[in-house]
Design a protein around this motif. Structure first.
Motif, mmCIF file in Angstrom:
data_model
loop_
_atom_site.group_PDB
_atom_site.id
_atom_site.type_symbol
_atom_site.label_atom_id
_atom_site.label_comp_id
_atom_site.label_asym_id
_atom_site.label_seq_id
_atom_site.Cartn_x
_atom_site.Cartn_y
_atom_site.Cartn_z
ATOM 1 N N LEU A 1 0.833 -1.204 0.000
ATOM 2 C CA LEU A 1 0.000 0.000 0.000
ATOM 3 C C LEU A 1 0.870 1.257 0.000
ATOM 4 N N LEU A 2 1.829 1.318 0.912
ATOM 5 C CA LEU A 2 2.692 2.498 1.016
ATOM 6 C C LEU A 2 3.476 2.713 -0.277
ATOM 7 N N GLY A 3 4.063 1.638 -0.794
ATOM 8 C CA GLY A 3 4.826 1.748 -2.030
ATOM 9 C C GLY A 3 3.972 2.165 -3.203
ATOM 10 N N ASN A 4 2.782 1.594 -3.288
ATOM 11 C CA ASN A 4 1.872 1.963 -4.371
ATOM 12 C C ASN A 4 1.498 3.437 -4.294
ATOM 13 N N PHE A 5 1.375 3.961 -3.070
ATOM 14 C CA PHE A 5 0.996 5.368 -2.909
ATOM 15 C C PHE A 5 2.126 6.323 -3.286
ATOM 16 N N ILE A 6 3.339 6.034 -2.867
ATOM 17 C CA ILE A 6 4.434 6.986 -3.076
ATOM 18 C C ILE A 6 5.158 6.808 -4.407
ATOM 19 N N ALA A 7 4.844 5.759 -5.142
ATOM 20 C CA ALA A 7 5.639 5.382 -6.322
ATOM 21 C C ALA A 7 5.824 6.500 -7.341
ATOM 22 N N GLY B 1 13.395 6.483 -10.726
ATOM 23 C CA GLY B 1 14.570 5.657 -10.993
ATOM 24 C C GLY B 1 14.853 4.631 -9.917
ATOM 25 N N GLN B 2 16.100 4.604 -9.465
ATOM 26 C CA GLN B 2 16.539 3.624 -8.462
ATOM 27 C C GLN B 2 16.331 4.106 -7.032
ATOM 28 N N LYS B 3 15.709 5.248 -6.851
ATOM 29 C CA LYS B 3 15.472 5.788 -5.501
ATOM 30 C C LYS B 3 14.618 4.840 -4.657
ATOM 31 N N HIS B 4 13.902 3.920 -5.304
ATOM 32 C CA HIS B 4 13.071 2.980 -4.533
ATOM 33 C C HIS B 4 13.913 2.137 -3.585
ATOM 34 N N ARG B 5 15.197 1.991 -3.906
ATOM 35 C CA ARG B 5 16.091 1.173 -3.073
ATOM 36 C C ARG B 5 16.385 1.808 -1.719
ATOM 37 N N GLU B 6 15.991 3.052 -1.548
ATOM 38 C CA GLU B 6 16.200 3.749 -0.277
ATOM 39 C C GLU B 6 15.111 3.419 0.746
ATOM 40 N N TYR B 7 14.123 2.653 0.339
ATOM 41 C CA TYR B 7 12.984 2.325 1.205
ATOM 42 C C TYR B 7 13.092 0.889 1.707
ATOM 43 N N PRO B 8 12.360 0.570 2.783
ATOM 44 C CA PRO B 8 12.351 -0.818 3.273
ATOM 45 C C PRO B 8 11.893 -1.773 2.167
ATOM 46 N N PRO B 9 12.339 -3.025 2.201
ATOM 47 C CA PRO B 9 12.026 -3.989 1.127
ATOM 48 C C PRO B 9 10.528 -4.119 0.820
ATOM 49 N N GLU B 10 9.691 -4.102 1.863
ATOM 50 C CA GLU B 10 8.256 -4.270 1.620
ATOM 51 C C GLU B 10 7.664 -3.063 0.887
ATOM 52 N N VAL B 11 8.223 -1.864 1.124
ATOM 53 C CA VAL B 11 7.776 -0.662 0.412
ATOM 54 C C VAL B 11 8.328 -0.675 -1.014
ATOM 55 N N GLN B 12 9.565 -1.123 -1.173
ATOM 56 C CA GLN B 12 10.142 -1.270 -2.516
ATOM 57 C C GLN B 12 9.243 -2.151 -3.377
ATOM 58 N N LYS B 13 8.759 -3.236 -2.786
ATOM 59 C CA LYS B 13 7.890 -4.162 -3.516
ATOM 60 C C LYS B 13 6.624 -3.443 -4.004
ATOM 61 N N GLY B 14 6.089 -2.553 -3.164
ATOM 62 C CA GLY B 14 4.911 -1.778 -3.557
ATOM 63 C C GLY B 14 5.205 -0.788 -4.667
ATOM 64 N N ARG C 1 4.675 0.324 -10.551
ATOM 65 C CA ARG C 1 5.248 0.459 -11.896
ATOM 66 C C ARG C 1 4.742 -0.651 -12.814
ATOM 67 N N PHE C 2 4.608 -1.852 -12.276
ATOM 68 C CA PHE C 2 4.069 -2.959 -13.060
ATOM 69 C C PHE C 2 2.628 -2.656 -13.486
ATOM 70 N N ILE C 3 1.806 -2.198 -12.542
ATOM 71 C CA ILE C 3 0.403 -1.873 -12.841
ATOM 72 C C ILE C 3 0.336 -0.798 -13.924
ATOM 73 N N ASP C 4 1.142 0.244 -13.781
ATOM 74 C CA ASP C 4 1.130 1.322 -14.776
ATOM 75 C C ASP C 4 1.537 0.812 -16.158
ATOM 76 N N TYR C 5 2.586 0.009 -16.208
ATOM 77 C CA TYR C 5 3.042 -0.518 -17.502
ATOM 78 C C TYR C 5 1.968 -1.427 -18.117
ATOM 79 N N PHE C 6 1.421 -2.326 -17.317
ATOM 80 C CA PHE C 6 0.394 -3.241 -17.808
ATOM 81 C C PHE C 6 -0.799 -2.453 -18.347
ATOM 82 N N THR C 7 -1.206 -1.428 -17.603
ATOM 83 C CA THR C 7 -2.356 -0.609 -18.003
ATOM 84 C C THR C 7 -2.051 0.177 -19.264
ATOM 85 N N ASP C 8 -0.897 0.823 -19.284
ATOM 86 C CA ASP C 8 -0.558 1.697 -20.415
ATOM 87 C C ASP C 8 -0.364 0.951 -21.729
ATOM 88 N N THR C 9 -0.012 -0.323 -21.657
ATOM 89 C CA THR C 9 0.285 -1.079 -22.885
ATOM 90 C C THR C 9 -0.805 -2.088 -23.260
#
Length: 193
Positions: A17-23, A28-41, A46-54
Motif C-alpha cells: 500500500l505504502l509503495g503503491n501510494f508513493i511510487a 529511478g533507483q530511488k526505490h532502493r532507499e525504502y524498506p524492502p516491503e515498500v520497494q515491492k509496492g 510500476r508494473f500496474i502502470d506498464y500493464f495498463t498503459d500497454t
C-alpha cells in the motif's frame, strides 16, 4: 489505474500500500532507499502502470479520448477506471467504500514520515476532499479532474472530464469490466514471482 485501484490491488499488505501510494514520487533507483516491503509496492505500482498503459483494452479507451485530451488521455483513463471501481465497490469488497477509504487514509497517515514531500502533500488533499469516495460519482470525477487540470502546466482539457465520461459512459464501463479482471490476474501472478 489511479489511487483506488492501486490501493485495492495492494490487498491487506501495508508495505505494498505504502509503495503503491508513493511510487509516482520515487524516480529511478530511488526505490532502493525504502524498506524492502515498500520497494515491492513501488515496483508493483510500476508494473500496474506498464500493464495498463500497454494493454489493448486501455489503448482502445485512450483512442476514444485522444481527440479531446491528447497526451493526457492515459491520465483520464486512469481516473475513469477508478470511477467504475468505486461505483461498483460492493462487487470487490465486503467493506463499504467509506470505511475502506477511512482505513486507507489512517494507514497512510500513520506511515507518512517516510513519504516524499509530494506524497505527503497529496495525502493531505486526498483525505481532505475524500477523493476515494468522490470517485464513485461523476460529479466527484469532475471535481478531481478540475483539480488535476489546474495542476498541469499545459492546457489539458481535463476540466471537461466529467462531460467526456457521460458521453460514452457505457463504453467506458465495458472497457473497465473487461480490463480490470485481467489486471487482477496479472497482479496476482506478478506478486507470486
Amino acid at each position: 489505474m489511479n489511487y483506488l485501484a492501486h490501493f485495492y490491488l495492494s490487498g491487506n499488505d501495508t508495505g505494498l500500500l505504502l509503495g503503491n501510494f508513493i511510487a509516482d514520487s520515487v524516480k529511478g533507483q530511488k526505490h532502493r532507499e525504502y524498506p524492502p516491503e515498500v520497494q515491492k509496492g513501488i515496483l508493483m505500482h510500476r508494473f500496474i502502470d506498464y500493464f495498463t498503459d500497454t494493454h489493448p483494452i486501455t489503448e482502445r479507451t485512450k483512442q476514444r479520448l485522444r481527440p479531446r485530451f491528447h497526451h493526457y488521455a492515459p491520465v483520464v483513463v486512469d481516473v475513469f477506471f477508478d470511477h467504475f471501481l468505486a461505483k461498483n465497490w460492493n462487487r470487490y469488497s465486503a467493506v463499504s467504500l467509506e470505511d475502506y477509504a477511512l482505513g486507507i487514509y489512517d494507514k497512510l497517515q500513520a506511515e507518512s514520515a517516510i513519504f516524499p514531500e509530494k506524497s505527503k502533500h497529496f495525502l493531505k488533499y486526498m483525505r481532505m476532499y475524500n477523493w476515494l469516495c468522490a470517485y464513485a460519482h461523476v460529479e466527484g470525477i469532475g471535481e478531481v479532474m478540475l483539480g488535476m487540470s489546474r495542476r498541469t502546466p499545459y492546457q489539458s482539457g481535463m476540466e471537461h472530464g466529467a462531460d467526456a465520461l457521460r458521453e460514452h459512459y457505457d463504453e467506458y464501463a465495458r472497457d473497465f469490466d473487461e480490463f480490470f479482471s485481467e489486471l487482477e490476474k496479472a497482479c496476482a501472478l506478478h506478486l507470486s514471482q
